[in-house]
Write an enzyme that holds these catalytic residues in place. Structure first.
Site, PDB file in Angstrom:
ATOM      1  N   GLY A  51      -6.410  17.746 -15.570  1.00 31.54           N
ATOM      2  CA  GLY A  51      -6.570  18.678 -14.455  1.00 31.54           C
ATOM      3  C   GLY A  51      -5.245  19.000 -13.798  1.00 31.54           C
ATOM      4  O   GLY A  51      -4.201  19.029 -14.452  1.00 31.54           O
ATOM      5  N   ALA A  72       3.780  38.043 -20.834  1.00 33.12           N
ATOM      6  CA  ALA A  72       2.701  38.872 -21.366  1.00 33.12           C
ATOM      7  C   ALA A  72       1.370  38.131 -21.346  1.00 33.12           C
ATOM      8  O   ALA A  72       0.326  38.712 -21.014  1.00 33.12           O
ATOM      9  CB  ALA A  72       3.040  39.317 -22.782  1.00 33.12           C
ATOM     10  N   GLY A 128      -1.784  26.976 -20.198  1.00 33.39           N
ATOM     11  CA  GLY A 128      -0.960  27.000 -18.993  1.00 33.39           C
ATOM     12  C   GLY A 128      -0.798  28.397 -18.435  1.00 33.39           C
ATOM     13  O   GLY A 128      -0.824  28.603 -17.214  1.00 33.39           O
ATOM     14  N   ASP A 129      -0.642  29.374 -19.318  1.00 32.59           N
ATOM     15  CA  ASP A 129      -0.499  30.757 -18.860  1.00 32.59           C
ATOM     16  C   ASP A 129      -1.787  31.256 -18.220  1.00 32.59           C
ATOM     17  O   ASP A 129      -1.758  31.958 -17.203  1.00 32.59           O
ATOM     18  CB  ASP A 129      -0.104  31.659 -20.029  1.00 32.59           C
ATOM     19  CG  ASP A 129       1.276  31.324 -20.569  1.00 32.59           C
ATOM     20  OD1 ASP A 129       2.128  30.889 -19.770  1.00 32.59           O
ATOM     21  OD2 ASP A 129       1.501  31.493 -21.778  1.00 32.59           O
TER      22      ASP A 129
END
Length: 293
Positions: free
Chosen positions: A215, A42, A241-242
């Protein structure tokens, strides 16, 4: 507008903020508690939609108030929910998050996400008229990840496999994925016998290892490249991260080359940590492009 299909988890995040992270056997006082929609699937769907893609979410929720809230949140963010299904007599997935000292620790309970079968996911993929990119993660059954990667490989559909949470992958699944985006810990689980540099050299322009505020690192074939992140003061790193994966997917689907796509993704991820909640800080397209200009 590119079509991106996200196959993955939808959960409710139960977030505790504290000045100190508890050690084993220790009780500490929290400063706040919130419930916010989350789940890696999601989160990536919402992030990609905010960046201008048409996003189809493929997943499942429980027949509870969390499930209703999750679906309403996806719709409110412009994500297509044609292939989202409530599962009767099953609770929605939850993530139990502790925020302390600018970072997070998470325990995930899969709930309805464990009911996303290969047949369900592949049926959705076959019904979507045109898919420019697929995004998948590992908060759903292992066999579903394997079969979706195999399907995409055989149908020439590019797929980003974000191997989180960390678990070993079958070699054929690694081979079938177009792109792999682990963080350093996840990479050590995937390639336990290899150094980071050895793993990158083995999968040039396929394996991209994120290194938090440093990075993202990859092999361009003849050399190893580090694309630096944009320095910010983090408020909540939960969705970084998403956001990175979603932005990388959008940029690649639009035809950007790998370096440009990674720079775009790094900027989006940097912006995402400046607000509370996995989805709270996910930037719009204009916000990312302003930072890049």
């Amino acid at each position: 507008m590119r079509n991106i299909c996200v196959i993955g988890s939808c959960s409710m995040d139960l977030v505790v903020t504290s000045d100190k992270r508890p050690k084993a056997g220790e009780t500490v006082l929290g400063t706040s508690f919130q419930t916010v929609p989350g789940g890696k699937g999601a989160n990536q769907a919402v992030a990609a939609a905010r960046l201008g893609a048409q996003v189809f979410m493929v997943g499942k929720v429980g027949d509870d108030h969390y499930g209703t809230a999750i679906l309403n949140n996806l719709k409110a963010n412009g994500v297509r929910t044609d292939y989202m299904e409530p599962v009767t007599h099953t609770e929605s997935g939850t993530a139990h998050i502790v925020l302390a000292e600018g970072d997070n620790s998470i325990v995930v309970v899969k709930g309805a996400n464990d009911d996303i079968t290969p047949a369900y996911a592949l049926n959705a993929l076959e019904q979507i008229e045109k898919v420019d990119m697929v995004l998948i993660q590992q908060e759903i059954p292992e066999e579903t990840v394997d079969e979706v990667c195999k399907y995409c490989h055989s149908h020439d559909i590019p797929i980003i496999l974000n191997p989180a949470p960390a678990r070993p992958l079958k070699q054929e699944t690694i081979d079938h994925a177009t792109y792999l985006t682990p963080n350093e810990h996840e990479a050590s689980i995937l390639f336990p016998e290899l150094t980071i540099s050895e793993a990158l050299a083995l999968y040039p322009a396929k394996l991209f290892i994120t290194e938090g505020k440093q990075g993202v690192r990859y092999s361009a074939g003849s050399k190893e490249v580090l694309i630096p992140s944009f320095p910010v003061e983090p408020v909540d790193t939960t969705g970084a991260g998403d956001t990175f994966n979603a932005a990388f997917a959008v940029a690649l689907a639009e035809g950007k080359d790998i370096e440009a796509a990674l720079r775009f993704a790094n900027r989006a991820a940097s912006l995402s940590v400046c607000s509370f909640g996995a989805q709270g800080g996910m930037p719009t397209r204009n916000e990312v492009e302003e930072l890049l200009s």
